[in-house]
Scaffold this motif. Structure first.
Motif, PDB file in Angstrom:
ATOM      1  N   TRP A  99      95.086   9.544 124.928  1.00 30.12           N
ATOM      2  CA  TRP A  99      93.865  10.002 124.260  1.00 30.12           C
ATOM      3  C   TRP A  99      92.845   8.878 124.131  1.00 30.12           C
ATOM      4  O   TRP A  99      91.633   9.103 124.207  1.00 30.12           O
ATOM      5  CB  TRP A  99      94.203  10.585 122.879  1.00 30.12           C
ATOM      6  N   TYR A 146      99.031  21.656 125.012  1.00 23.58           N
ATOM      7  CA  TYR A 146      98.510  20.322 124.694  1.00 23.58           C
ATOM      8  C   TYR A 146      98.391  19.463 125.952  1.00 23.58           C
ATOM      9  O   TYR A 146      97.366  18.802 126.183  1.00 23.58           O
ATOM     10  CB  TYR A 146      99.449  19.671 123.676  1.00 23.58           C
ATOM     11  N   LEU A 150      95.039  17.821 127.530  1.00 27.77           N
ATOM     12  CA  LEU A 150      94.906  16.382 127.736  1.00 27.77           C
ATOM     13  C   LEU A 150      94.638  16.074 129.204  1.00 27.77           C
ATOM     14  O   LEU A 150      93.761  15.256 129.538  1.00 27.77           O
ATOM     15  CB  LEU A 150      96.179  15.674 127.266  1.00 27.77           C
TER      16      LEU A 150
END
Length: 389
Positions: A99, A146, A150
């Motif tokens: 991230w 998720y 990402l």
């Protein structure tokens, strides 16, 4: 090409990730690339490496494993990226480090290298065999959602094995690029087999001259299932003269020491950075046994095969896809009795035939130089697709 790898799980006492990245420094330099690795650690620092260097960013330690640290603030990592002005950035985990890379305010191309499969490593291991792996994947669809989100920030999601590449593609992770790892064929070889090492280990394990030595290699973590391997090897040792050596260390050492304590034919060996010593140990044992069904690379199996060592492997994960039938036995993962049966099947084979097959298989192992060359070529294609040079 200047590559910066934001490597969340690189650590001095790390396992496969550390080995992989240390080799990547050499491969990048030999290919004429610069490589800088940004890793979390106990303090800030810089270590020069071939063709670049290792940049430590002060970070808090992982609460459940003292060998690792975790990135906290993004600003120090972004400052290093701004200063280095890389051609491409690589993130080596699907967590905080990725991230930080994803949110860096730059148009620089970036790739995510999937060094782990958390669903296979944790819930599939915890809940097996009561719940099937496929059902567990469905139960944890939020993780795959998720991961897809990402991955949308990256030009590519790189898998280091065919097994992992298939899993990512099956869960619709975008732009998956499968580039299988390999073994360091300059270090691991059947030629390193040393009968005196085998004899010394037999003596230490209390085995007769015809005794067999099983080798297990990996960090001391529940994922590796060392107590199960100890149970399986001990059960096999009641039928044939057999000893087990486990090379490694880690957070689970106390539990593994307790599991090994009552078995005279089990020896725990501390890890070493002496690659020659490790490679000689590989070549001088009689077989490798592995317990983790969630390996994303299968490095240890590749190194064993390159050393002329037969392998005993679980039926899930990246390891089993590497092993030719002539030099392997596959068992149902997480099943000690199945592992025992696999050990006995392997050593019931004709020794001369098994040795000949192992020597034939060794040079066919994929060289890690090929992996790194293909990885750098992939990065160059990303640059070209973005209009770079």
């Amino acid at each position: 090409m200047r590559i910066v790898d934001v490597a969340e799980f690189y650590a001095p006492n790390g396992g496969g990730v550390r080995t992989y990245i240390d080799r990547k420094f050499t491969a990048a330099a030999e290919a004429g690339h610069e490589l800088f690795v940004i890793a979390p650690g106990p303090g800030n620092g810089f270590e020069p490496r071939a063709g670049g260097g290792l940049i430590w960013v002060k970070a808090p330690g992982l609460p459940f494993d003292s060998n690792y640290w975790m990135f906290a603030a993004a600003a120090p990592v972004h400052a290093h990226l701004d200063r280095l002005k890389p051609d491409i950035v690589e993130a080596s985990s699907p967590w905080r480090g990725a991230w930080i890379v994803a949110k860096w305010a730059s148009v620089t191309p970036r790739a995510m290298f999937m060094h782990a499969d958390p669903i296979a490593s944790y819930p599939q291991r915890w809940l097996a065999p009561r719940i099937s792996p496929e059902r567990i994947d469905r139960m944890f669809e939020s993780f795959w959602t998720y991961t897809r989100r990402l991955s949308g920030y990256f030009d590519s999601s790189v898998a280091g094995s065919i097994w992992l590449g298939r899993r990512l593609a099956a869960h619709a992770v975008p732009r998956v690029e499968t580039i299988p790892l390999g073994a360091d064929l300059s270090a691991f070889s059947p030629d390193l087999r040393d009968p005196s090492v085998h004899a010394r280990l037999r003596d230490e394990l209390g085995l007769p001259d015809h005794g067999k030595i099983l080798l297990g290699v990996g960090r001391h973590h529940a994922q590796k299932r060392w107590p199960m391997i100890i149970e399986a090897a001990t059960a096999a040792g009641r039928q044939i003269p057999l000893g087990l050596i486990i090379l490694g260390d880690g957070m689970d050492r106390a539990r593994i020491e307790r599991a090994a304590k009552s078995h005279i034919n089990v020896q725990l060996m501390s890890p070493t950075r002496d690659r020659q010593k490790v490679a000689t140990l590989f070549a001088s044992a009689d077989a490798l046994i592995h317990g983790s069904e969630s390996e994303t690379f299968g490095l240890v199996a590749a190194e064993a095969l390159a050393s002329g060592l037969p392998v005993i492997l679980p039926d899930r994960g990246a390891c089993s896809e590497l092993a030719p039938a002539a030099v392997s036995e596959i068992y149902q993962s997480a099943d000690a009795k199945a592992a025992t049966a696999a050990i006995l099947r392997l050593f019931a084979r004709d020794p001369a035939t098994l040795r000949a097959a192992s020597l034939k298989a060794a040079p066919q192992v994929r060289d890690d130089a090929q992996h790194y060359a293909e990885l750098f070529q992939h990065f160059e294609r990303i640059l070209l697709s973005r209009g770079g040079t």
